[in-house]
Design a protein around this motif. Structure first.
Motif, PDB file in Angstrom:
ATOM      1  N   ALA A   1      -0.060  61.290  28.958  1.00  0.00           N
ATOM      2  CA  ALA A   1       1.158  61.988  29.377  1.00  0.00           C
ATOM      3  C   ALA A   1       1.602  62.972  28.299  1.00  0.00           C
ATOM      4  CB  ALA A   1       2.262  60.983  29.682  1.00  0.00           C
ATOM      5  N   TRP A   2       1.472  62.592  27.041  1.00  0.00           N
ATOM      6  CA  TRP A   2       1.804  63.523  25.959  1.00  0.00           C
ATOM      7  C   TRP A   2       0.859  64.717  25.962  1.00  0.00           C
ATOM      8  CZ3 TRP A   2       5.896  64.461  23.298  1.00  0.00           C
ATOM      9  CH2 TRP A   2       6.835  63.474  23.061  1.00  0.00           C
ATOM     10  N   ASP A   3      -0.422  64.480  26.228  1.00  0.00           N
ATOM     11  CA  ASP A   3      -1.380  65.595  26.300  1.00  0.00           C
ATOM     12  C   ASP A   3      -0.989  66.576  27.399  1.00  0.00           C
ATOM     13  OD1 ASP A   3      -2.812  64.527  24.218  1.00  0.00           O
ATOM     14  OD2 ASP A   3      -4.340  63.588  25.496  1.00  0.00           O
ATOM     15  N   VAL A   4      -0.599  66.036  28.557  1.00  0.00           N
ATOM     16  CA  VAL A   4      -0.186  66.894  29.674  1.00  0.00           C
ATOM     17  C   VAL A   4       1.111  67.623  29.335  1.00  0.00           C
ATOM     18  CG1 VAL A   4       0.630  66.847  32.067  1.00  0.00           C
ATOM     19  CG2 VAL A   4      -1.404  65.572  31.429  1.00  0.00           C
ATOM     20  N   ALA A   5       2.023  66.935  28.660  1.00  0.00           N
ATOM     21  CA  ALA A   5       3.324  67.529  28.343  1.00  0.00           C
ATOM     22  C   ALA A   5       3.197  68.659  27.328  1.00  0.00           C
ATOM     23  CB  ALA A   5       4.267  66.459  27.815  1.00  0.00           C
ATOM     24  N   LEU A   6       2.281  68.542  26.398  1.00  0.00           N
ATOM     25  CA  LEU A   6       2.139  69.561  25.355  1.00  0.00           C
ATOM     26  C   LEU A   6       1.142  70.658  25.712  1.00  0.00           C
ATOM     27  CD1 LEU A   6       2.247  67.257  22.210  1.00  0.00           C
ATOM     28  CD2 LEU A   6       4.081  68.633  23.196  1.00  0.00           C
TER      29      LEU A   6
ATOM     30  N   MET B   1       7.189  68.654  38.485  1.00  0.00           N
ATOM     31  CA  MET B   1       7.011  67.826  37.298  1.00  0.00           C
ATOM     32  C   MET B   1       6.808  66.355  37.650  1.00  0.00           C
ATOM     33  SD  MET B   1       9.423  67.318  33.975  1.00  0.00           S
ATOM     34  CE  MET B   1      10.736  66.562  34.886  1.00  0.00           C
ATOM     35  N   SER B   2       7.503  65.862  38.642  1.00  0.00           N
ATOM     36  CA  SER B   2       7.347  64.447  38.985  1.00  0.00           C
ATOM     37  C   SER B   2       5.940  64.153  39.489  1.00  0.00           C
ATOM     38  CB  SER B   2       8.378  64.040  40.039  1.00  0.00           C
ATOM     39  OG  SER B   2       8.184  64.786  41.222  1.00  0.00           O
ATOM     40  N   GLN B   3       5.324  65.103  40.173  1.00  0.00           N
ATOM     41  CA  GLN B   3       3.956  64.896  40.652  1.00  0.00           C
ATOM     42  C   GLN B   3       2.948  65.003  39.512  1.00  0.00           C
ATOM     43  OE1 GLN B   3       3.564  67.897  43.607  1.00  0.00           O
ATOM     44  NE2 GLN B   3       4.816  66.811  45.116  1.00  0.00           N
ATOM     45  N   VAL B   4       3.242  65.842  38.522  1.00  0.00           N
ATOM     46  CA  VAL B   4       2.318  66.022  37.405  1.00  0.00           C
ATOM     47  C   VAL B   4       2.254  64.760  36.557  1.00  0.00           C
ATOM     48  CG1 VAL B   4       1.947  67.308  35.262  1.00  0.00           C
ATOM     49  CG2 VAL B   4       2.585  68.523  37.333  1.00  0.00           C
ATOM     50  N   LEU B   5       3.401  64.174  36.256  1.00  0.00           N
ATOM     51  CA  LEU B   5       3.441  63.004  35.380  1.00  0.00           C
ATOM     52  C   LEU B   5       3.502  61.680  36.134  1.00  0.00           C
ATOM     53  CD1 LEU B   5       5.814  64.409  32.645  1.00  0.00           C
ATOM     54  CD2 LEU B   5       3.359  64.106  32.512  1.00  0.00           C
ATOM     55  N   GLU B   6       3.432  61.719  37.457  1.00  0.00           N
ATOM     56  CA  GLU B   6       3.536  60.499  38.265  1.00  0.00           C
ATOM     57  C   GLU B   6       2.374  59.553  38.022  1.00  0.00           C
ATOM     58  OE1 GLU B   6       2.730  59.951  42.847  1.00  0.00           O
ATOM     59  OE2 GLU B   6       4.684  60.869  42.511  1.00  0.00           O
ATOM     60  N   ARG B   7       1.191  60.071  37.820  1.00  0.00           N
ATOM     61  CA  ARG B   7       0.020  59.206  37.673  1.00  0.00           C
ATOM     62  C   ARG B   7       0.027  58.424  36.361  1.00  0.00           C
ATOM     63  NH1 ARG B   7      -4.238  63.992  37.516  1.00  0.00           N
ATOM     64  NH2 ARG B   7      -2.574  65.431  37.046  1.00  0.00           N
ATOM     65  N   TYR B   8       0.902  58.817  35.420  1.00  0.00           N
ATOM     66  CA  TYR B   8       0.971  58.107  34.141  1.00  0.00           C
ATOM     67  C   TYR B   8       2.101  57.084  34.098  1.00  0.00           C
ATOM     68  CZ  TYR B   8      -1.974  62.049  33.069  1.00  0.00           C
ATOM     69  OH  TYR B   8      -2.961  62.978  33.101  1.00  0.00           O
ATOM     70  N   GLU B   9       2.866  56.962  35.171  1.00  0.00           N
ATOM     71  CA  GLU B   9       3.927  55.965  35.243  1.00  0.00           C
ATOM     72  C   GLU B   9       3.299  54.587  35.421  1.00  0.00           C
ATOM     73  OE1 GLU B   9       7.212  55.857  35.075  1.00  0.00           O
ATOM     74  OE2 GLU B   9       7.657  57.983  34.940  1.00  0.00           O
ATOM     75  N   THR B  10       3.901  53.602  34.777  1.00  0.00           N
ATOM     76  CA  THR B  10       3.458  52.228  34.981  1.00  0.00           C
ATOM     77  C   THR B  10       4.353  51.599  36.045  1.00  0.00           C
ATOM     78  OG1 THR B  10       4.891  51.509  33.188  1.00  0.00           O
ATOM     79  CG2 THR B  10       2.596  51.943  32.645  1.00  0.00           C
ATOM     80  N   VAL B  11       3.753  50.849  36.911  1.00  0.00           N
ATOM     81  CA  VAL B  11       4.490  50.205  37.987  1.00  0.00           C
ATOM     82  C   VAL B  11       5.207  48.991  37.412  1.00  0.00           C
ATOM     83  CG1 VAL B  11       4.306  49.086  40.224  1.00  0.00           C
ATOM     84  CG2 VAL B  11       2.796  50.989  39.653  1.00  0.00           C
ATOM     85  N   SER B  12       6.515  48.971  37.589  1.00  0.00           N
ATOM     86  CA  SER B  12       7.319  47.878  37.053  1.00  0.00           C
ATOM     87  C   SER B  12       8.178  47.306  38.176  1.00  0.00           C
ATOM     88  CB  SER B  12       8.210  48.394  35.924  1.00  0.00           C
ATOM     89  OG  SER B  12       9.095  47.394  35.501  1.00  0.00           O
ATOM     90  N   PRO B  13       8.273  45.981  38.267  1.00  0.00           N
ATOM     91  CA  PRO B  13       9.110  45.399  39.319  1.00  0.00           C
ATOM     92  C   PRO B  13      10.596  45.644  39.071  1.00  0.00           C
ATOM     93  CG  PRO B  13       8.235  43.679  37.905  1.00  0.00           C
ATOM     94  CD  PRO B  13       7.602  44.962  37.477  1.00  0.00           C
ATOM     95  N   VAL B  14      10.984  45.882  37.822  1.00  0.00           N
ATOM     96  CA  VAL B  14      12.374  46.117  37.472  1.00  0.00           C
ATOM     97  C   VAL B  14      12.600  47.619  37.361  1.00  0.00           C
ATOM     98  CG1 VAL B  14      14.166  45.679  35.756  1.00  0.00           C
ATOM     99  CG2 VAL B  14      12.416  43.955  36.193  1.00  0.00           C
ATOM    100  N   LYS B  15      13.641  48.112  37.994  1.00  0.00           N
ATOM    101  CA  LYS B  15      13.975  49.532  37.950  1.00  0.00           C
ATOM    102  C   LYS B  15      14.550  49.850  36.575  1.00  0.00           C
ATOM    103  CE  LYS B  15      14.624  53.497  40.027  1.00  0.00           C
ATOM    104  NZ  LYS B  15      13.546  54.383  40.214  1.00  0.00           N
TER     105      LYS B  15
END
Length: 175
Positions: free
Chosen positions: A56-61, A103-117
């Motif tokens: 995600a940092w690589d994509v962001a920079l 932006m949400s679609q670009v970095l969406e694949r790097y999100e970790t799925v968490s049961p807690v919001k």
């Protein structure tokens, strides 16, 4: 020379039965999984999360790494108002806006799925997202600089004369 002679390779070594199988570095075979159990799966999960944050940092920079090349292209296009320089500047201005919208679609694949919001600032991708926004804003500012150098931004007083009221004379002369 005899033309019927063929090359032969013996791929069997004389000590092939005495060879010891050594796992390559980092390889975990089946025999180790049963002994490590649950701790190893947590370690792998942490490693995967760290790898996702690094990517995600690589994509962001990445947009920041393109800024010097874009600045060079803008410099090479010149300061006169021509179709080539206007097209390059328009591309430079619209691509970061498109990237910010998606932006949400670009970095969406790097999100970790968490049961807690979790909130935005508690997310592990909060800083990469802010860096991504900052790089896109820098790109927009580079385009604004180019528009100003071409004279297309209304920055002087004379650019706004059409919107000013005409001056009313204080005195009249009789002639």
């Amino acid at each position: 020379m005899d033309s019927t002679r063929h090359w032969r390779f013996n791929l069997q070594t004389p000590d092939s039965t005495k060879r010891v199988a050594v796992d390559p570095p980092g390889y975990v075979g089946n025999k180790h999984i049963a002994t490590r159990g649950h701790d190893e799966s947590k370690g792998r999960q942490v490693d995967n999360e760290m790898l996702k944050v690094k990517k995600a940092w690589d994509v962001a920079l990445a947009p920041g790494k393109q800024l010097p090349m874009q600045a060079f292209m803008l410099w090479m296009s010149g300061n006169s108002v021509q179709i080539f320089s206007v097209a390059i500047t328009a591309m430079l201005m619209f691509s970061p806006i498109r990237a910010l919208v998606n932006m949400s679609q670009v970095l969406e694949r790097y999100e970790t799925v968490s049961p807690v919001k979790v909130s935005f600032m508690e997310s592990k991708l909060a800083l990469p997202k802010l860096a991504f926004v900052a790089m896109q804003i820098l790109t927009i500012l580079l385009g604004m600089w180019k528009l100003n150098s071409m004279g297309l931004l209304p920055t002087s007083h004379s650019d706004w004369l059409a919107f000013l009221d005409p001056k009313i004379p204080v005195e009249y002369t009789a002639s």
